[in-house]
Design a protein around this motif. Sequence first.
Motif, PDB file in Angstrom:
ATOM      1  N   ASN A   1      46.691  49.135  40.955  1.00 21.86           N
ATOM      2  CA  ASN A   1      45.573  48.689  41.774  1.00 21.86           C
ATOM      3  C   ASN A   1      45.916  48.569  43.257  1.00 21.86           C
ATOM      4  OD1 ASN A   1      44.259  48.635  39.363  1.00 21.86           O
ATOM      5  ND2 ASN A   1      43.861  46.444  39.354  1.00 21.86           N
ATOM      6  N   ALA A   2      47.165  48.240  43.581  1.00 22.41           N
ATOM      7  CA  ALA A   2      47.539  48.085  44.993  1.00 22.41           C
ATOM      8  C   ALA A   2      47.471  49.420  45.731  1.00 22.41           C
ATOM      9  CB  ALA A   2      48.936  47.484  45.109  1.00 22.41           C
ATOM     10  N   ARG A   3      48.028  50.455  45.144  1.00 19.62           N
ATOM     11  CA  ARG A   3      47.997  51.777  45.795  1.00 19.62           C
ATOM     12  C   ARG A   3      46.580  52.348  45.792  1.00 19.62           C
ATOM     13  NH1 ARG A   3      50.898  57.202  44.728  1.00 19.62           N
ATOM     14  NH2 ARG A   3      50.649  58.135  46.774  1.00 19.62           N
ATOM     15  N   ALA A   4      45.844  52.106  44.714  1.00 19.01           N
ATOM     16  CA  ALA A   4      44.462  52.577  44.633  1.00 19.01           C
ATOM     17  C   ALA A   4      43.613  51.927  45.721  1.00 19.01           C
ATOM     18  CB  ALA A   4      43.887  52.279  43.255  1.00 19.01           C
ATOM     19  N   GLU A   5      43.956  50.697  46.075  1.00 25.56           N
ATOM     20  CA  GLU A   5      43.270  49.989  47.168  1.00 25.56           C
ATOM     21  C   GLU A   5      43.288  50.841  48.436  1.00 25.56           C
ATOM     22  OE1 GLU A   5      42.016  47.548  50.160  1.00 25.56           O
ATOM     23  OE2 GLU A   5      41.850  46.984  48.068  1.00 25.56           O
ATOM     24  N   GLN A   6      44.427  51.424  48.732  1.00 23.98           N
ATOM     25  CA  GLN A   6      44.566  52.259  49.926  1.00 23.98           C
ATOM     26  C   GLN A   6      43.783  53.558  49.788  1.00 23.98           C
ATOM     27  OE1 GLN A   6      48.801  52.635  49.932  1.00 23.98           O
ATOM     28  NE2 GLN A   6      49.106  50.803  51.162  1.00 23.98           N
ATOM     29  N   LEU A   7      43.837  54.168  48.624  1.00 25.72           N
ATOM     30  CA  LEU A   7      43.206  55.469  48.446  1.00 25.72           C
ATOM     31  C   LEU A   7      41.686  55.419  48.298  1.00 25.72           C
ATOM     32  CD1 LEU A   7      45.716  57.239  46.063  1.00 25.72           C
ATOM     33  CD2 LEU A   7      45.320  57.685  48.471  1.00 25.72           C
ATOM     34  N   TYR A   8      41.190  54.344  47.697  1.00 25.38           N
ATOM     35  CA  TYR A   8      39.757  54.290  47.406  1.00 25.38           C
ATOM     36  C   TYR A   8      39.021  53.188  48.169  1.00 25.38           C
ATOM     37  CZ  TYR A   8      41.295  57.383  43.742  1.00 25.38           C
ATOM     38  OH  TYR A   8      41.859  58.423  43.069  1.00 25.38           O
ATOM     39  N   GLY A   9      39.743  52.432  48.999  1.00 26.35           N
ATOM     40  CA  GLY A   9      39.094  51.404  49.798  1.00 26.35           C
ATOM     41  C   GLY A   9      38.507  50.281  48.985  1.00 26.35           C
ATOM     42  N   SER A  10      39.241  49.795  48.017  1.00 25.70           N
ATOM     43  CA  SER A  10      38.722  48.783  47.097  1.00 25.70           C
ATOM     44  C   SER A  10      38.260  47.509  47.793  1.00 25.70           C
ATOM     45  CB  SER A  10      39.769  48.435  46.043  1.00 25.70           C
ATOM     46  OG  SER A  10      40.052  49.572  45.270  1.00 25.70           O
ATOM     47  N   SER A  11      39.010  47.024  48.786  1.00 25.13           N
ATOM     48  CA  SER A  11      38.611  45.771  49.432  1.00 25.13           C
ATOM     49  C   SER A  11      37.303  45.953  50.194  1.00 25.13           C
ATOM     50  CB  SER A  11      39.711  45.233  50.341  1.00 25.13           C
ATOM     51  OG  SER A  11      39.997  46.153  51.369  1.00 25.13           O
ATOM     52  N   LYS A  12      37.129  47.080  50.848  1.00 24.68           N
ATOM     53  CA  LYS A  12      35.867  47.367  51.541  1.00 24.68           C
ATOM     54  C   LYS A  12      34.740  47.502  50.516  1.00 24.68           C
ATOM     55  CE  LYS A  12      33.120  48.872  54.860  1.00 24.68           C
ATOM     56  NZ  LYS A  12      32.427  47.945  55.705  1.00 24.68           N
ATOM     57  N   ALA A  13      35.012  48.199  49.430  1.00 25.62           N
ATOM     58  CA  ALA A  13      33.997  48.397  48.387  1.00 25.62           C
ATOM     59  C   ALA A  13      33.570  47.063  47.776  1.00 25.62           C
ATOM     60  CB  ALA A  13      34.532  49.326  47.301  1.00 25.62           C
ATOM     61  N   MET A  14      34.523  46.133  47.610  1.00 24.53           N
ATOM     62  CA  MET A  14      34.187  44.844  47.002  1.00 24.53           C
ATOM     63  C   MET A  14      33.221  44.031  47.859  1.00 24.53           C
ATOM     64  SD  MET A  14      37.331  43.354  44.861  1.00 24.53           S
ATOM     65  CE  MET A  14      38.392  44.435  43.946  1.00 24.53           C
ATOM     66  N   THR A  15      33.203  44.293  49.149  1.00 19.85           N
ATOM     67  CA  THR A  15      32.244  43.585  50.009  1.00 19.85           C
ATOM     68  C   THR A  15      30.840  44.151  49.832  1.00 19.85           C
ATOM     69  OG1 THR A  15      32.563  45.031  51.928  1.00 19.85           O
ATOM     70  CG2 THR A  15      34.043  43.112  51.730  1.00 19.85           C
ATOM     71  N   LEU A  16      30.740  45.301  49.172  1.00 23.29           N
ATOM     72  CA  LEU A  16      29.452  45.965  48.992  1.00 23.29           C
ATOM     73  C   LEU A  16      29.059  46.088  47.514  1.00 23.29           C
ATOM     74  CD1 LEU A  16      30.213  48.739  51.608  1.00 23.29           C
ATOM     75  CD2 LEU A  16      28.674  46.797  51.921  1.00 23.29           C
ATOM     76  N   LEU A  17      29.663  45.250  46.672  1.00 25.55           N
ATOM     77  CA  LEU A  17      29.335  45.285  45.243  1.00 25.55           C
ATOM     78  C   LEU A  17      27.847  45.056  45.024  1.00 25.55           C
ATOM     79  CD1 LEU A  17      32.129  43.119  43.583  1.00 25.55           C
ATOM     80  CD2 LEU A  17      31.715  45.535  43.204  1.00 25.55           C
ATOM     81  N   PRO A  18      27.257  45.781  44.095  1.00 27.03           N
ATOM     82  CA  PRO A  18      25.868  45.486  43.728  1.00 27.03           C
ATOM     83  C   PRO A  18      25.770  44.056  43.180  1.00 27.03           C
ATOM     84  CG  PRO A  18      26.564  47.593  42.820  1.00 27.03           C
ATOM     85  CD  PRO A  18      27.793  46.919  43.364  1.00 27.03           C
ATOM     86  N   SER A  19      24.619  43.490  43.234  1.00 24.12           N
ATOM     87  CA  SER A  19      24.427  42.135  42.707  1.00 24.12           C
ATOM     88  C   SER A  19      24.609  42.140  41.191  1.00 24.12           C
ATOM     89  CB  SER A  19      23.043  41.605  43.073  1.00 24.12           C
ATOM     90  OG  SER A  19      22.052  42.371  42.420  1.00 24.12           O
TER      91      SER A  19
END
Length: 193
Positions: A106-124
Amino acid sequence: MCSQKCKNKVEMWTSKLGKQYRKDEVDFDAAKAELDVIRNLRENKRCADCGTQGTVWSSVNLGVFTCMRCGSFHRALGTHISKPKGCTGTYLWGPDEVQRMKDMGNARAEQLYGSSKAMTLLPSSDASHAQWLEFFRDKYERRRWAEVTETTEKNPTKRTTSVATGDLLGLQQGQKKQQPENQCQDFFTQFDL
């Protein structure tokens, strides 16, 4: 005669990454034990997609650990994007699959897929299945929140990122972006015929 043929028959097993193994030569228990160690690392205990504590699913080709709910969305994406697999129960894990999870996580995927940015835009939480699926397509198929790095002679990392992670979809999309729009694509030109 049949009993002799049956005794000599080698049972093969194919991983989700496409590698074939003789089933009698793989220590699936050891592979599962190693997977559990990787899954219990701090960065892999939370779902790579929604941040929920507890990961019971994964996407083997993307190298991420997920919760059960997000695992179901990975299943809905199709295996050309994500190859989901349960981390508990009776699923067999091959050495190549465990290695992929170890190399990515998950840590490396965070860099490749922008997980932290995506989590701010999670659907309700009450969003429709279609809205959630669109979110996952944005993240993994379109790589909407992926880190963008410039490719220069001093920093050629962007060009090799997709190859290093086995993300052929990302590599293919990167190549499409590099080709001028007015240039005709001819499959056979790549072979110097």
